[in-house]
Design a protein around this motif. Structure first.
Motif, PDB file in Angstrom:
ATOM      1  N   LEU A 181      -5.408  -0.316  -1.255  1.00 13.02           N
ATOM      2  CA  LEU A 181      -4.673   0.831  -1.771  1.00 13.02           C
ATOM      3  C   LEU A 181      -5.534   2.081  -1.909  1.00 13.02           C
ATOM      4  CD1 LEU A 181      -2.833  -1.612  -2.468  1.00 13.02           C
ATOM      5  CD2 LEU A 181      -2.261  -0.450  -4.598  1.00 13.02           C
ATOM      6  N   ARG A 229      -7.300   5.045  -6.309  1.00 13.61           N
ATOM      7  CA  ARG A 229      -5.972   4.852  -6.907  1.00 13.61           C
ATOM      8  C   ARG A 229      -6.128   4.537  -8.395  1.00 13.61           C
ATOM      9  NH1 ARG A 229      -0.841   2.713  -4.909  1.00 13.61           N
ATOM     10  NH2 ARG A 229      -1.563   3.205  -2.806  1.00 13.61           N
ATOM     11  N   THR A 280      -3.788  -2.181   7.006  1.00  7.10           N
ATOM     12  CA  THR A 280      -4.475  -1.730   5.798  1.00  7.10           C
ATOM     13  C   THR A 280      -4.918  -0.271   5.919  1.00  7.10           C
ATOM     14  OG1 THR A 280      -5.261  -3.963   5.307  1.00  7.10           O
ATOM     15  CG2 THR A 280      -6.462  -2.141   4.298  1.00  7.10           C
ATOM     16  N   ALA A 331       0.816  -1.223   0.000  1.00 12.82           N
ATOM     17  CA  ALA A 331       0.000   0.000   0.000  1.00 12.82           C
ATOM     18  C   ALA A 331       0.844   1.265   0.000  1.00 12.82           C
ATOM     19  CB  ALA A 331      -0.949   0.001   1.195  1.00 12.82           C
ATOM     20  N   THR A 332       2.050   1.203   0.550  1.00 17.51           N
ATOM     21  CA  THR A 332       2.891   2.399   0.637  1.00 17.51           C
ATOM     22  C   THR A 332       3.955   2.448  -0.459  1.00 17.51           C
ATOM     23  OG1 THR A 332       4.414   1.276   2.143  1.00 17.51           O
ATOM     24  CG2 THR A 332       2.584   2.508   3.123  1.00 17.51           C
ATOM     25  N   GLY A 349      -1.889   2.012   5.821  1.00 12.10           N
ATOM     26  CA  GLY A 349      -0.959   1.847   4.703  1.00 12.10           C
ATOM     27  C   GLY A 349       0.416   1.387   5.140  1.00 12.10           C
ATOM     28  N   ALA A 382       1.873   4.742  -4.525  1.00 13.22           N
ATOM     29  CA  ALA A 382       1.337   5.612  -3.487  1.00 13.22           C
ATOM     30  C   ALA A 382       1.796   7.051  -3.737  1.00 13.22           C
ATOM     31  CB  ALA A 382       1.802   5.153  -2.111  1.00 13.22           C
ATOM     32  N   LEU A 435      -7.507  -4.866  -4.177  1.00 12.92           N
ATOM     33  CA  LEU A 435      -6.613  -3.734  -4.428  1.00 12.92           C
ATOM     34  C   LEU A 435      -7.268  -2.418  -4.025  1.00 12.92           C
ATOM     35  CD1 LEU A 435      -5.141  -4.849  -7.852  1.00 12.92           C
ATOM     36  CD2 LEU A 435      -3.740  -3.994  -5.953  1.00 12.92           C
TER      37      LEU A 435
END
Length: 274
Positions: free
Chosen positions: A177, A181, A258, A151-152, A261, A223, A173
């Motif tokens: 994320l 995104r 989550t 995520a990061t 992130g 990200a 996803l």
């Protein structure tokens, strides 16, 4: 003679390079992921292979290692090809290349098509820094844990995905994320029904829900902002609050990772350190 690692067309046979055509015609041994698909390619290209064709796939790669090395030691040319695209990119070949290199045997690339770079080029997303994650895990829990760790990631992400798992992967996803995104689903690249769909992860998940067919390469933006720095005590307290609501500690750690992130390992380390 060398070990040749050759890229084959990912859909359009006209993408076969002259070097590939020459190597297919003259190599002493062709190690193919699927010999039937290789023979179809040879027929399409109008090439008659003069060398011996052997299978070389994930399940027999180790067993083929010794005999193929013997061919190279004897001065014969060994050509490695996969079903489509460049060998070693989620395909067999690594063990043979590594062993040949260790012995000082010559290894040469025959560059050409790759679904990864083709998808990056048309995705509309930054391609100056990117990372390839191959196929996402099939099991939902493993997939979600991996995505929480990614995520990061600031670089553009590239995945392969099976069409029947695409909708679930996009939904996970979006959850991990962020539904906003940006991403691109690249389907059937270089083939008759080629399609590149660019949208948010949330929009793509909705689009894919009824089902999608074809070979899929998925490109996801990295990200955008640095992750907020959070101390261990804050993370541990948030995990404890979720545990009090009835979640197991494992699920609570996953949720905090989550939401913030962060990688699961980092959150778990914060909890255990206290």
């Amino acid at each position: 003679m060398p070990l040749l690692i050759a890229a084959t067309p990912i859909g359009n046979a006209d993408d076969a390079s002259q070097r590939l055509r020459d190597a297919l015609a003259t190599a002493d041994v062709i190690a193919a992921e699927d010999t039937r698909r290789l023979r179809r390619l040879l027929t399409t290209l109008g090439i008659e292979a003069s060398g011996r064709v052997v299978s070389h796939y994930d399940q027999n790669e180790q067993a083929r290692l010794g005999p193929l090395l013997d061919e190279l030691r004897a001065g014969r040319t060994v050509l490695v090809v996969t079903d489509a695209g460049t060998p070693l990119v989620s395909d067999p070949g690594f063990r043979l290349v590594a062993a040949a290199a260790d012995e000082g045997l010559p290894v040469h690339p025959l560059p050409g098509p790759s679904a990864v770079t083709a998808a990056l080029a048309v995705s509309g997303l930054p391609a100056d820094r990117w990372c390839f994650e191959g196929f996402l895990p099939r099991k939902a829990g493993e997939r979600r844990r991996l995505l929480a760790e990614l995520a990061t990631e600031r670089r553009t992400l590239v995945f392969f995905e099976a069409p029947h798992r695409l909708a679930a992967a996009l939904a996970d996803l979006a959850a991990a994320l962020g539904a906003d995104r940006r991403a691109a689903v690249c389907r059937e690249l270089t083939k008759t029904y080629e399609e590149v769909r660019r949208d948010t992860l949330g929009g793509l998940a909705e689009w894919a829900a009824p089902g999608v067919r074809g070979e899929i390469t998925l490109v996801v933006a990295g990200a955008a902002e640095p992750v907020e720095v959070v101390d261990d005590a804050t993370l541990a307290a948030q995990v404890a609050a979720y545990v009090e609501t009835g979640l197991t500690r494992r699920d609570a750690v996953d949720r905090v990772a989550t939401e913030r992130g962060l990688s699961r390992r980092l959150v778990y380390a914060a909890v255990t350190s206290l």
